[in-house]
Design an enzyme around this catalytic site. Sequence first.
Site, PDB file in Angstrom:
ATOM      1  N   LYS A  13     -12.300  74.910   4.467  1.00 43.80           N
ATOM      2  CA  LYS A  13     -13.443  74.897   5.403  1.00 43.80           C
ATOM      3  C   LYS A  13     -13.829  73.465   5.768  1.00 43.80           C
ATOM      4  O   LYS A  13     -14.010  73.133   6.936  1.00 43.80           O
ATOM      5  CB  LYS A  13     -14.667  75.611   4.789  1.00 43.80           C
ATOM      6  CG  LYS A  13     -14.391  77.039   4.374  1.00 43.80           C
ATOM      7  CD  LYS A  13     -15.624  77.710   3.796  1.00 43.80           C
ATOM      8  CE  LYS A  13     -16.130  77.110   2.503  1.00 43.80           C
ATOM      9  NZ  LYS A  13     -15.193  77.215   1.364  1.00 43.80           N
ATOM     10  N   ARG A  88     -23.863  82.030   2.766  1.00 46.80           N
ATOM     11  CA  ARG A  88     -23.064  82.341   1.577  1.00 46.80           C
ATOM     12  C   ARG A  88     -23.370  83.736   1.028  1.00 46.80           C
ATOM     13  O   ARG A  88     -22.779  84.160   0.065  1.00 46.80           O
ATOM     14  CB  ARG A  88     -23.474  81.388   0.502  1.00 46.80           C
ATOM     15  CG  ARG A  88     -22.691  80.255  -0.039  1.00 46.80           C
ATOM     16  CD  ARG A  88     -21.277  80.159   0.016  1.00 46.80           C
ATOM     17  NE  ARG A  88     -20.797  79.297  -1.019  1.00 46.80           N
ATOM     18  CZ  ARG A  88     -20.564  78.005  -0.874  1.00 46.80           C
ATOM     19  NH1 ARG A  88     -20.725  77.428   0.285  1.00 46.80           N
ATOM     20  NH2 ARG A  88     -20.140  77.298  -1.886  1.00 46.80           N
ATOM     21  N   ARG A 127      -7.804  67.843  -5.167  1.00 48.33           N
ATOM     22  CA  ARG A 127      -8.712  67.331  -4.120  1.00 48.33           C
ATOM     23  C   ARG A 127      -9.417  66.030  -4.518  1.00 48.33           C
ATOM     24  O   ARG A 127      -9.875  65.858  -5.629  1.00 48.33           O
ATOM     25  CB  ARG A 127      -9.772  68.385  -3.805  1.00 48.33           C
ATOM     26  CG  ARG A 127     -10.863  67.838  -2.885  1.00 48.33           C
ATOM     27  CD  ARG A 127     -11.672  68.898  -2.267  1.00 48.33           C
ATOM     28  NE  ARG A 127     -12.432  69.673  -3.218  1.00 48.33           N
ATOM     29  CZ  ARG A 127     -13.205  70.693  -2.876  1.00 48.33           C
ATOM     30  NH1 ARG A 127     -13.273  71.061  -1.616  1.00 48.33           N
ATOM     31  NH2 ARG A 127     -13.872  71.358  -3.784  1.00 48.33           N
ATOM     32  N   ARG A 160     -14.615  65.956  -7.435  1.00 52.71           N
ATOM     33  CA  ARG A 160     -15.889  66.641  -7.643  1.00 52.71           C
ATOM     34  C   ARG A 160     -16.009  67.199  -9.058  1.00 52.71           C
ATOM     35  O   ARG A 160     -15.041  67.734  -9.596  1.00 52.71           O
ATOM     36  CB  ARG A 160     -16.011  67.794  -6.631  1.00 52.71           C
ATOM     37  CG  ARG A 160     -16.732  67.381  -5.377  1.00 52.71           C
ATOM     38  CD  ARG A 160     -16.641  68.406  -4.286  1.00 52.71           C
ATOM     39  NE  ARG A 160     -17.040  69.753  -4.638  1.00 52.71           N
ATOM     40  CZ  ARG A 160     -17.070  70.769  -3.766  1.00 52.71           C
ATOM     41  NH1 ARG A 160     -16.730  70.546  -2.506  1.00 52.71           N
ATOM     42  NH2 ARG A 160     -17.436  71.959  -4.135  1.00 52.71           N
ATOM     43  N   ARG A 171     -16.875  79.747  -9.496  1.00 53.93           N
ATOM     44  CA  ARG A 171     -17.120  79.681  -8.040  1.00 53.93           C
ATOM     45  C   ARG A 171     -16.356  80.797  -7.318  1.00 53.93           C
ATOM     46  O   ARG A 171     -16.868  81.382  -6.364  1.00 53.93           O
ATOM     47  CB  ARG A 171     -16.708  78.303  -7.503  1.00 53.93           C
ATOM     48  CG  ARG A 171     -17.743  77.218  -7.814  1.00 53.93           C
ATOM     49  CD  ARG A 171     -17.172  75.822  -7.698  1.00 53.93           C
ATOM     50  NE  ARG A 171     -16.647  75.511  -6.383  1.00 53.93           N
ATOM     51  CZ  ARG A 171     -15.739  74.566  -6.147  1.00 53.93           C
ATOM     52  NH1 ARG A 171     -15.256  73.856  -7.154  1.00 53.93           N
ATOM     53  NH2 ARG A 171     -15.337  74.329  -4.925  1.00 53.93           N
TER      54      ARG A 171
END
Length: 213
Positions: A13, A88, A127, A160, A171
Amino acid sequence: MYIILLGAPGAGKGTQAVMLSEKLKLAQVASGDLFRQALQKETELGKKAKAYMEKGQLVPDEITIQMVLERLAAPDVKNGAILDGFPRNIKQAQALDKALAPPKKKIDKVVYIKVGEAELLKRLGGRWICRKCQVPYHEVESPPKVKGECDRCGGELYQRADDNVATVKKRLEVYFAETSPLIDYYKKSGKLLEINGDGNAADVNGRIVAALR
Ligand code: AP5
């Protein structure tokens, strides 16, 4: 024009939001980025959000909805936005429907980026994000030109805290329980575009742009 990007953690996203906002000249509104900026600045909002984010849970609706609607009222968003990470759950979607109601505004399309779970884990594991402009990189798929440095603004890249294995698992659970019902919600309104999120980011972007046309 208001476009919502929907998809699991790691679906791409943020990556697609950057590409689309440049292409369509629209502001990018990312709820996760807004929380992380507040966290960095140690504001009251950041302090409230921290515990939820660390556990991979959703930040309570009353905090999140107010933060995003305030952002959507800013002058740079007056012509529209790419929404990444919001809504969400159904309550957030209903609040957004109210805020972007015709005749003045409307949600044009909801782009659902569909990616399998094994690929999501691979993407989140590699990431790196720019501390300054939030652009995401991947150490194998899309590394920066200079290690640890953002191509776009020269900012420092970091991983992160919520990209560790245990928090990613949580998550994903939260996504399937609370966010995935939005797929049906937007299907019913005729706004959903389902996009195959496999392949490199440019290929996925090509599919999204073609579907939006
Ligand atoms: P948030 O920041 O929104 O995280 P998320 O939804 O879990 O999504 P991610 O940012 O992890 O993934 P992405 O889909 O943007 O993938 P990306 O493009 O980076 O939320 C974080 C937390 O904040 C939440 O857990 C919650 O606590 C709170 N929060 C946020 N919004 C909230 C809300 N509305 N309500 C309540 N709480 C909220 O890509 C991932 C990696 O893959 C990158 O390395 C990228 O380079 C790579 N990649 C991307 N595309 C491709 C591709 N096509 N091929 C190969 N690699 C790719």
